[in-house]
Every structure is written in structure tokens, then in C-alpha cells.
Design a protein around this motif. Structure first.
Motif, PDB file in Angstrom:
ATOM      1  N   ASP A  43      51.711  27.930  -0.329  1.00  0.00           N
ATOM      2  CA  ASP A  43      50.580  27.306  -0.910  1.00  0.00           C
ATOM      3  C   ASP A  43      49.951  26.502  -0.009  1.00  0.00           C
ATOM      4  O   ASP A  43      50.386  25.216   0.038  1.00  0.00           O
ATOM      5  CB  ASP A  43      50.943  26.984  -2.258  1.00  0.00           C
ATOM      6  CG  ASP A  43      49.746  26.701  -2.796  1.00  0.00           C
ATOM      7  OD1 ASP A  43      48.620  26.253  -2.421  1.00  0.00           O
ATOM      8  OD2 ASP A  43      49.752  26.654  -4.349  1.00  0.00           O
ATOM      9  N   ARG A  90      48.568  22.416  -1.089  1.00  0.00           N
ATOM     10  CA  ARG A  90      49.647  21.310  -1.234  1.00  0.00           C
ATOM     11  C   ARG A  90      49.558  20.642   0.139  1.00  0.00           C
ATOM     12  O   ARG A  90      48.948  20.861   0.909  1.00  0.00           O
ATOM     13  CB  ARG A  90      50.907  21.847  -1.441  1.00  0.00           C
ATOM     14  CG  ARG A  90      50.882  23.020  -2.545  1.00  0.00           C
ATOM     15  CD  ARG A  90      51.019  22.097  -3.931  1.00  0.00           C
ATOM     16  NE  ARG A  90      51.041  23.052  -5.157  1.00  0.00           N
ATOM     17  CZ  ARG A  90      49.992  23.402  -6.024  1.00  0.00           C
ATOM     18  NH1 ARG A  90      48.943  23.049  -5.679  1.00  0.00           N
ATOM     19  NH2 ARG A  90      50.200  24.330  -7.027  1.00  0.00           N
ATOM     20  N   GLU A 106      55.504  19.708   0.762  1.00  0.00           N
ATOM     21  CA  GLU A 106      55.966  19.390  -0.560  1.00  0.00           C
ATOM     22  C   GLU A 106      56.838  20.476  -0.916  1.00  0.00           C
ATOM     23  O   GLU A 106      56.700  21.408  -1.342  1.00  0.00           O
ATOM     24  CB  GLU A 106      54.814  19.485  -1.618  1.00  0.00           C
ATOM     25  CG  GLU A 106      53.682  18.320  -1.775  1.00  0.00           C
ATOM     26  CD  GLU A 106      52.803  18.584  -2.912  1.00  0.00           C
ATOM     27  OE1 GLU A 106      53.138  17.977  -4.016  1.00  0.00           O
ATOM     28  OE2 GLU A 106      51.873  18.773  -2.462  1.00  0.00           O
ATOM     29  N   ASP A 114      60.809  21.654  -2.429  1.00  0.00           N
ATOM     30  CA  ASP A 114      61.750  21.526  -3.591  1.00  0.00           C
ATOM     31  C   ASP A 114      63.303  21.747  -3.301  1.00  0.00           C
ATOM     32  O   ASP A 114      63.579  22.684  -2.933  1.00  0.00           O
ATOM     33  CB  ASP A 114      61.563  22.494  -4.815  1.00  0.00           C
ATOM     34  CG  ASP A 114      62.253  22.353  -6.245  1.00  0.00           C
ATOM     35  OD1 ASP A 114      63.250  21.815  -5.984  1.00  0.00           O
ATOM     36  OD2 ASP A 114      61.870  22.894  -7.222  1.00  0.00           O
ATOM     37  N   SER A 135      56.961  14.989  -5.941  1.00  0.00           N
ATOM     38  CA  SER A 135      55.734  15.075  -6.389  1.00  0.00           C
ATOM     39  C   SER A 135      56.019  15.917  -7.763  1.00  0.00           C
ATOM     40  O   SER A 135      56.682  16.779  -7.931  1.00  0.00           O
ATOM     41  CB  SER A 135      54.840  15.907  -5.565  1.00  0.00           C
ATOM     42  OG  SER A 135      55.271  17.263  -5.413  1.00  0.00           O
ATOM     43  N   ARG A 152      53.968  18.344  -8.459  1.00  0.00           N
ATOM     44  CA  ARG A 152      53.768  19.838  -8.467  1.00  0.00           C
ATOM     45  C   ARG A 152      55.424  20.577  -7.869  1.00  0.00           C
ATOM     46  O   ARG A 152      55.608  21.428  -8.099  1.00  0.00           O
ATOM     47  CB  ARG A 152      52.831  20.102  -7.139  1.00  0.00           C
ATOM     48  CG  ARG A 152      51.479  19.785  -7.543  1.00  0.00           C
ATOM     49  CD  ARG A 152      50.576  19.948  -6.735  1.00  0.00           C
ATOM     50  NE  ARG A 152      50.633  18.861  -5.552  1.00  0.00           N
ATOM     51  CZ  ARG A 152      49.485  18.568  -5.111  1.00  0.00           C
ATOM     52  NH1 ARG A 152      48.047  18.847  -5.435  1.00  0.00           N
ATOM     53  NH2 ARG A 152      49.520  17.533  -3.979  1.00  0.00           N
ATOM     54  N   LEU A 200      56.047  24.152  -7.945  1.00  0.00           N
ATOM     55  CA  LEU A 200      54.890  24.680  -7.452  1.00  0.00           C
ATOM     56  C   LEU A 200      54.622  24.045  -6.204  1.00  0.00           C
ATOM     57  O   LEU A 200      53.616  23.393  -5.828  1.00  0.00           O
ATOM     58  CB  LEU A 200      53.815  24.767  -8.317  1.00  0.00           C
ATOM     59  CG  LEU A 200      54.020  25.660  -9.640  1.00  0.00           C
ATOM     60  CD1 LEU A 200      52.822  25.377 -10.814  1.00  0.00           C
ATOM     61  CD2 LEU A 200      53.939  27.178  -8.889  1.00  0.00           C
ATOM     62  N   GLY A 201      55.504  23.909  -5.254  1.00  0.00           N
ATOM     63  CA  GLY A 201      55.473  23.181  -4.037  1.00  0.00           C
ATOM     64  C   GLY A 201      54.758  24.269  -2.949  1.00  0.00           C
ATOM     65  O   GLY A 201      54.074  25.055  -3.290  1.00  0.00           O
ATOM     66  N   PRO A 261      56.614  27.910  -3.090  1.00  0.00           N
ATOM     67  CA  PRO A 261      56.699  27.633  -4.717  1.00  0.00           C
ATOM     68  C   PRO A 261      58.226  28.248  -4.930  1.00  0.00           C
ATOM     69  O   PRO A 261      58.572  29.370  -4.409  1.00  0.00           O
ATOM     70  CB  PRO A 261      55.663  28.488  -5.207  1.00  0.00           C
ATOM     71  CG  PRO A 261      54.689  28.709  -4.220  1.00  0.00           C
ATOM     72  CD  PRO A 261      55.291  28.646  -2.739  1.00  0.00           C
ATOM     73  N   TYR A 265      41.098  20.679 -14.515  1.00  0.00           N
ATOM     74  CA  TYR A 265      41.354  20.969 -13.046  1.00  0.00           C
ATOM     75  C   TYR A 265      40.395  20.088 -12.358  1.00  0.00           C
ATOM     76  O   TYR A 265      39.083  20.353 -12.294  1.00  0.00           O
ATOM     77  CB  TYR A 265      41.264  22.611 -12.467  1.00  0.00           C
ATOM     78  CG  TYR A 265      42.345  23.402 -13.080  1.00  0.00           C
ATOM     79  CD1 TYR A 265      43.505  23.294 -13.114  1.00  0.00           C
ATOM     80  CD2 TYR A 265      41.428  24.421 -14.069  1.00  0.00           C
ATOM     81  CE1 TYR A 265      44.307  24.298 -13.760  1.00  0.00           C
ATOM     82  CE2 TYR A 265      42.393  25.360 -14.544  1.00  0.00           C
ATOM     83  CZ  TYR A 265      43.722  25.284 -14.572  1.00  0.00           C
ATOM     84  OH  TYR A 265      44.487  26.212 -15.192  1.00  0.00           O
ATOM     85  N   GLY A 288      42.680  20.084  -6.265  1.00  0.00           N
ATOM     86  CA  GLY A 288      44.010  19.995  -5.733  1.00  0.00           C
ATOM     87  C   GLY A 288      43.979  19.418  -4.414  1.00  0.00           C
ATOM     88  O   GLY A 288      43.028  18.463  -3.999  1.00  0.00           O
TER      89      GLY A 288
END
Length: 297
Positions: free
Chosen positions: A84, A87, A91, A93, A109, A111, A116-117, A120, A226, A229
Motif C-alpha cells: 500500500d 502509507r 508502517e 505490523d 500507527s 493504521r 492496514l500498514g 497489509p 476521509y 491519507g
């Protein structure tokens, strides 16, 4: 969609440019990619259709009139659920990986907390993507081969536009579910214009988009739910004459959300976006110029 072995032999993005760029605008669709790496599909425990529900399917097609009208357009080829670009670059996880992340990774974060880093962990209704944990080297490779080339191309397009016109505007285009889940329930709107509550672009840009779409009969919200981003926040520097605005399009307007096929409203949405482009392109470049230049003149 198509299945690819890798992105080693071709750019991970498409950059479409007009014969002559005539307006200080660049259009982007970072989430409409449909080329899925074979090893990613094999590592996933989800169906292809479940993975594809995270796409901004057809948004790249909806904004193609921008090129004919004189503005470049950049779109990612790879799917959002694989990498993604909306981002920060790292970012990540830690729950996803079999070894330790580097110290510079942003693991805290909101996200990342939601899975959803940059790489994802989940799609859709928090459905875990992978059968097992990934090596950190896998994430680093996606950042180097996909994320960084996309952003390099985007920066270059905006910089070249700025040199040519004295200002540049990125219209970053996305799609959203027809029913949006929020902390207070669900809501539905046709478009959401996000400008980081006025921080990422001149107000005339957002106001023009909102006014045109409302005049065409669409329901339009601004910044909620929204506001824009990473791309909008990172690139939007209106004081320097670099503007960024995010546009979210209700998928139900132009496609069947269950089958992912275009519906009867597809051409109407494309026409509405084309009219919006025409209105944006009439904005005086002095409105978009850096603050110091405008003040000096």
C-alpha cells in the motif's frame, strides 16, 4: 486481474502522459492495481475475490480522460493488499513477521494497529491474508521494488509539472464502499473530497470539486470520513505551490460490489469526473502559486 511472476522486468506502475502537458495537474490511482504476484496468491489463505475487494477497481479507467485533457496520470499495477503506497514506507505490523523488524519501522500507527500498514495484514472485514508469518526481507523487498519506484515517479511528475507551470496539483483518486462503517454507525455518500481540513491544497481546488459534483446531483462530503491519507498529507504543500487533494468515489455508483463488474452507471461517473476536470483546469495558476511568489507579485 492477472497473475504475474514478479515485477522485476517491468515498472510496477503505469505513467500515461499527454503529447503535451497543458495543465498543472497530475492524477493518481494508487490502489487500482490488478496484477497479483503468484507467490502472494499461494501464500494467502483468502480467495482471489476476497483479496480483490480491497482494490479501487476501475478507478484508473474512470480518470483516463485526464490524459486526453492534458494531465499525466500514474497508477499502480500491484494490488493494495500486497503493498500500500498510501502509507509511510515502513508502517509495518510486527505480528505479521517471523523475525524482528528494523528499529526505524513505524509499528505503532493506528493504521498498523488496524492491520492496514504498508504491507497489509488484513483485508475487508479484518480477514487475515496470510497462512503463516512472513520474513521481514519480504516486506523490505516490496518497499524497494514497488513502493519506492511508485513514489519516485510521482515526485518526478509533480516536480516537472511545478517547473513547467510554477505550481502542481495532485488529484489522488480512490474508491470507497457504498456503505461506510464509522464509529457512530454507517453512512453513504457519493463522493468524499479530502484536503486534510484545508492543509493540503488551496481551498479553491476542493471547493471546485465539491461544487461541480453537487451541481450534477451527487451527494458530496468533505473530509469526513476521509480527510486524505499519507499521499495527500505528504505531498500537499500549498505554501510551496504543491497541492494534493484526495477524491473518494462510491463504488456502488459504477460497479457491482459483489461481482466487481461495471454497472450501468459507469459512464455517468466517468462523465462527471470529466466535467470536474474541466472545471479544475480553468483555475487560475496564480491561485495555485507558492505563497511567497503570490505575495511578491
Amino acid at each position: 486481474m492477472d497473475t504475474v511472476e514478479s515485477f522485476d522486468t517491468a515498472p510496477p506502475y503505469d505513467l500515461l502522459v499527454p503529447i503535451t502537458q497543458t495543465v498543472p495537474f497530475v492524477f493518481g490511482s494508487p490502489h487500482s492495481g490488478t496484477s497479483y504476484p503468484r507467490n502472494f496468491l499461494e501464500a494467502s489463505q483468502l480467495s482471489t475475490l476476497d483479496l480483490r475487494r480491497s482494490e479501487d477497481t476501475y478507478v484508473d479507467r474512470l480518470i483516463t480522460p485526464s490524459v486526453q485533457k492534458g494531465a499525466p496520470m500514474i497508477t499502480a499495477r500491484f494490488p493494495r493488499c500486497y503493498c500500500d503506497v498510501n502509507r509511510e514506507p515502513y508502517e509495518l505490523d510486527p505480528r505479521m513477521f517471523s523475525d524482528a523488524l528494523p528499529a526505524f519501522a513505524n509499528t505503532a500507527s493506528l493504521r498498523v494497529a488496524g492491520g492496514l500498514g504498508t504491507v497489509p495484514r488484513v483485508v475487508g472485514d479484518r480477514q487475515p491474508i496470510y497462512r503463516r508469518k512472513l520474513p521481514v526481507a519480504d516486506a523490505m523487498e516490496r518497499v524497494e521494488k514497488l513502493y519506492k519506484p511508485y513514489h519516485s515517479a510521482l515526485r518526478r511528475a509533480l516536480a516537472q509539472t511545478h517547473v513547467r507551470f510554477g505550481a502542481s496539483v495532485l488529484v489522488d483518486c480512490h474508491s470507497m464502499p457504498s456503505l461506510i462503517r464509522t464509529s457512530s454507525g454507517t453512512l453513504s455518500t457519493d463522493f468524499v473530497v479530502g484536503d486534510r481540513f484545508g492543509a493540503s491544497c488551496a481551498p479553491q481546488i476542493s471547493e471546485t470539486i465539491v461544487d461541480v459534483l453537487r451541481d450534477l446531483g451527487f451527494a458530496v462530503a468533505r473530509n469526513k470520513p476521509y480527510a486524505g491519507g499519507f499521499i495527500t498529507e505528504h505531498y500537499g504543500r500549498p505554501d510551496k505551490g504543491i497541492h494534493a487533494v484526495q477524491l473518494e468515489i462510491n463504488r456502488g455508483l459504477y460497479m457491482n460490489e459483489r461481482t466487481l463488474l461495471p454497472n450501468a452507471g459507469f459512464n455517468a461517473v466517468m462523465d462527471a469526473l470529466s466535467e470536474t476536470m474541466d472545471a479544475l483546469f480553468l483555475l487560475d495558476v496564480e491561485v495555485l502559486a507558492p505563497v511567497d511568489r503570490a505575495a511578491a507579485e
